[in-house]
Motif scaffolding. Sequence first.
Motif, PDB file in Angstrom:
ATOM      1  N   ASP A 196      55.364 -94.614  32.811  1.00 53.41           N
ATOM      2  CA  ASP A 196      55.943 -96.077  32.897  1.00 53.41           C
ATOM      3  C   ASP A 196      54.682 -97.013  32.378  1.00 53.41           C
ATOM      4  OD1 ASP A 196      54.140 -96.030  35.029  1.00 53.41           O
ATOM      5  OD2 ASP A 196      55.397 -95.822  36.755  1.00 53.41           O
ATOM      6  N   ALA A 226      63.222 -93.534  30.118  1.00 51.01           N
ATOM      7  CA  ALA A 226      64.013 -94.179  31.198  1.00 51.01           C
ATOM      8  C   ALA A 226      63.481 -95.600  31.536  1.00 51.01           C
ATOM      9  CB  ALA A 226      64.343 -93.177  32.333  1.00 51.01           C
ATOM     10  N   TRP A 227      62.214 -95.673  31.578  1.00 54.24           N
ATOM     11  CA  TRP A 227      61.278 -96.661  32.158  1.00 54.24           C
ATOM     12  C   TRP A 227      61.313 -97.945  31.271  1.00 54.24           C
ATOM     13  CZ3 TRP A 227      57.228 -99.092  29.350  1.00 54.24           C
ATOM     14  CH2 TRP A 227      57.024 -98.192  28.444  1.00 54.24           C
ATOM     15  N   LEU A 229      64.106 -99.005  30.096  1.00 49.11           N
ATOM     16  CA  LEU A 229      65.143-100.080  30.398  1.00 49.11           C
ATOM     17  C   LEU A 229      64.829-101.275  31.300  1.00 49.11           C
ATOM     18  CD1 LEU A 229      68.202 -97.536  30.927  1.00 49.11           C
ATOM     19  CD2 LEU A 229      68.142 -99.572  29.443  1.00 49.11           C
ATOM     20  N   ALA A 230      63.775-101.216  31.860  1.00 45.81           N
ATOM     21  CA  ALA A 230      63.259-102.381  32.777  1.00 45.81           C
ATOM     22  C   ALA A 230      63.125-103.500  31.688  1.00 45.81           C
ATOM     23  CB  ALA A 230      61.884-101.950  33.263  1.00 45.81           C
ATOM     24  N   TYR A 262      68.591 -91.351  34.401  1.00 44.32           N
ATOM     25  CA  TYR A 262      67.636 -91.229  35.115  1.00 44.32           C
ATOM     26  C   TYR A 262      66.873 -92.667  35.683  1.00 44.32           C
ATOM     27  CZ  TYR A 262      66.929 -86.524  33.456  1.00 44.32           C
ATOM     28  OH  TYR A 262      67.304 -85.084  33.016  1.00 44.32           O
ATOM     29  N   HIS A 263      67.161 -93.708  34.823  1.00 45.49           N
ATOM     30  CA  HIS A 263      66.825 -95.025  35.427  1.00 45.49           C
ATOM     31  C   HIS A 263      67.604 -95.492  36.697  1.00 45.49           C
ATOM     32  CE1 HIS A 263      65.460 -99.226  34.899  1.00 45.49           C
ATOM     33  NE2 HIS A 263      66.727 -99.488  34.877  1.00 45.49           N
ATOM     34  N   GLU A 264      68.881 -95.119  36.816  1.00 47.13           N
ATOM     35  CA  GLU A 264      69.797 -95.429  37.934  1.00 47.13           C
ATOM     36  C   GLU A 264      69.201 -94.627  39.054  1.00 47.13           C
ATOM     37  OE1 GLU A 264      73.725 -95.879  37.480  1.00 47.13           O
ATOM     38  OE2 GLU A 264      73.580 -97.538  36.152  1.00 47.13           O
ATOM     39  N   GLU A 266      66.507 -93.648  40.168  1.00 45.81           N
ATOM     40  CA  GLU A 266      65.310 -94.118  40.726  1.00 45.81           C
ATOM     41  C   GLU A 266      65.749 -94.924  41.889  1.00 45.81           C
ATOM     42  OE1 GLU A 266      61.875 -93.407  39.961  1.00 45.81           O
ATOM     43  OE2 GLU A 266      62.733 -92.065  38.522  1.00 45.81           O
ATOM     44  N   ASP A 330      65.325-104.327  38.385  1.00 39.84           N
ATOM     45  CA  ASP A 330      64.652-102.899  38.495  1.00 39.84           C
ATOM     46  C   ASP A 330      63.570-102.986  39.618  1.00 39.84           C
ATOM     47  OD1 ASP A 330      64.024-100.283  37.779  1.00 39.84           O
ATOM     48  OD2 ASP A 330      62.544-101.092  36.477  1.00 39.84           O
ATOM     49  N   GLN A 332      61.640-100.207  39.887  1.00 39.53           N
ATOM     50  CA  GLN A 332      60.853 -99.234  39.828  1.00 39.53           C
ATOM     51  C   GLN A 332      59.289 -99.407  39.665  1.00 39.53           C
ATOM     52  OE1 GLN A 332      61.510 -97.281  35.716  1.00 39.53           O
ATOM     53  NE2 GLN A 332      60.398 -95.404  36.205  1.00 39.53           N
TER      54      GLN A 332
END
Length: 403
Positions: A196, A226-227, A229-230, A262-264, A266, A330, A332
């Motif tokens: 990330d 995936a990170w 997508l923030a 994977y993003h979701e 989290e 997000d 994350q």
Amino acid sequence: MASIPFTLAALSTSAVPGLVVFGAREHESDDSFVSAIVVTEDAELLVRVPRTQQAEVQQSAELLGLAALTDGPRSRLPFTVPTALGMTRAGDTRAVVTTHLDGARFEADALTDDAILLQPLAEAIAAIHELPITVAQHGGLPVRSAQDLRVLATRLVDRADATRLLPETVRRRWTHVLETADLWDFTPTVVHGSLDAEHIRVDEATVSAILGWSECSVGDPAADLAWLLAGGPEVLDGVIARYARARNSESLSHLRARAALYHELEVARWLLHGTETHDQAVIDDAVTMLDRMVGTGGALGAAFTAAVAAAPLSSDEVVALLSQTPDIDDAQSDTAAFEALDEDRMFGVDTDFIEPLTEREGDSDGDSDAEATGVIEDVDSAGDGEQLTEPISDDELPGSISR
């Protein structure tokens, strides 16, 4: 507090024989570690002492990851990776000394689809994924098949569903993705595993260093994307388009769909962290984010539709992969410090500089998580580890998710 940097500086001279320290200063880090920057004649070093048992496990994992990245693999990366220089006892735990890699930082949600940084990010991620699988195998790192990774994601959804706080709409969406076999027909690669913006350092328009290798393994390349997508779907699409030019990858729509999943997921991990620590504020935060996913379909909805409806796309077509989808908040970046270390990591392999910790009272169940993954490490008397993957039964495939 003022004495902490000097205490850690003294420990660094014990960890690295012959080290001459000219100064020390405090270092901002997460609450899991006490850390300081030690200044030598020609370099700056980072000294960290874990505060908790979980932080010790994370530090052990990072040492394994750094040890696996020997000179050969490092020479293939377009950025610098920290080097572990030594360790010493610090009370009941240990102090670890590594090179300190500094640089400019950025926030993932500040990226735009035309940012200059997208190209070096894509090249850096692609370079990690192009490393030989033997890097992980010889380093004693987890090696998981696509089926293993699918089952692990399924177990995470099952655990989140067992809290009775997971909206049925979200559960069905995640289950549908997990039950779509075509999405899970991919070749695992070496992955960073916890990539990330927090772990990336930049110098002007280049990625200068990547930190935090505690989750390095053979896994799903989509997990390292995936990170992004923030910053929104367009940012992920922009990086994937450039990533595809850097390496001969799989179906890009499938890659993007798994990255969105994977993003979701989290948020599922954040929910589980709250329930396991009985932190109602965390639980409420996770439930709020899950509720937002109900009406919008989240980042995953459009990605999954595109993946199952379209033929594999070329790198030039990927920018138009998805239609616009509503943004979701997000958590994350806000919650990364609280993520539980991957329950499937194993740390049975000896290295030249990793000193095993003395087992503490109350840690008798420490092996249960590793056994749950189906990854078994067989260490012979000479200390050489051969990692095996236990076959996974049909009952554990996503089609058998409990409702």
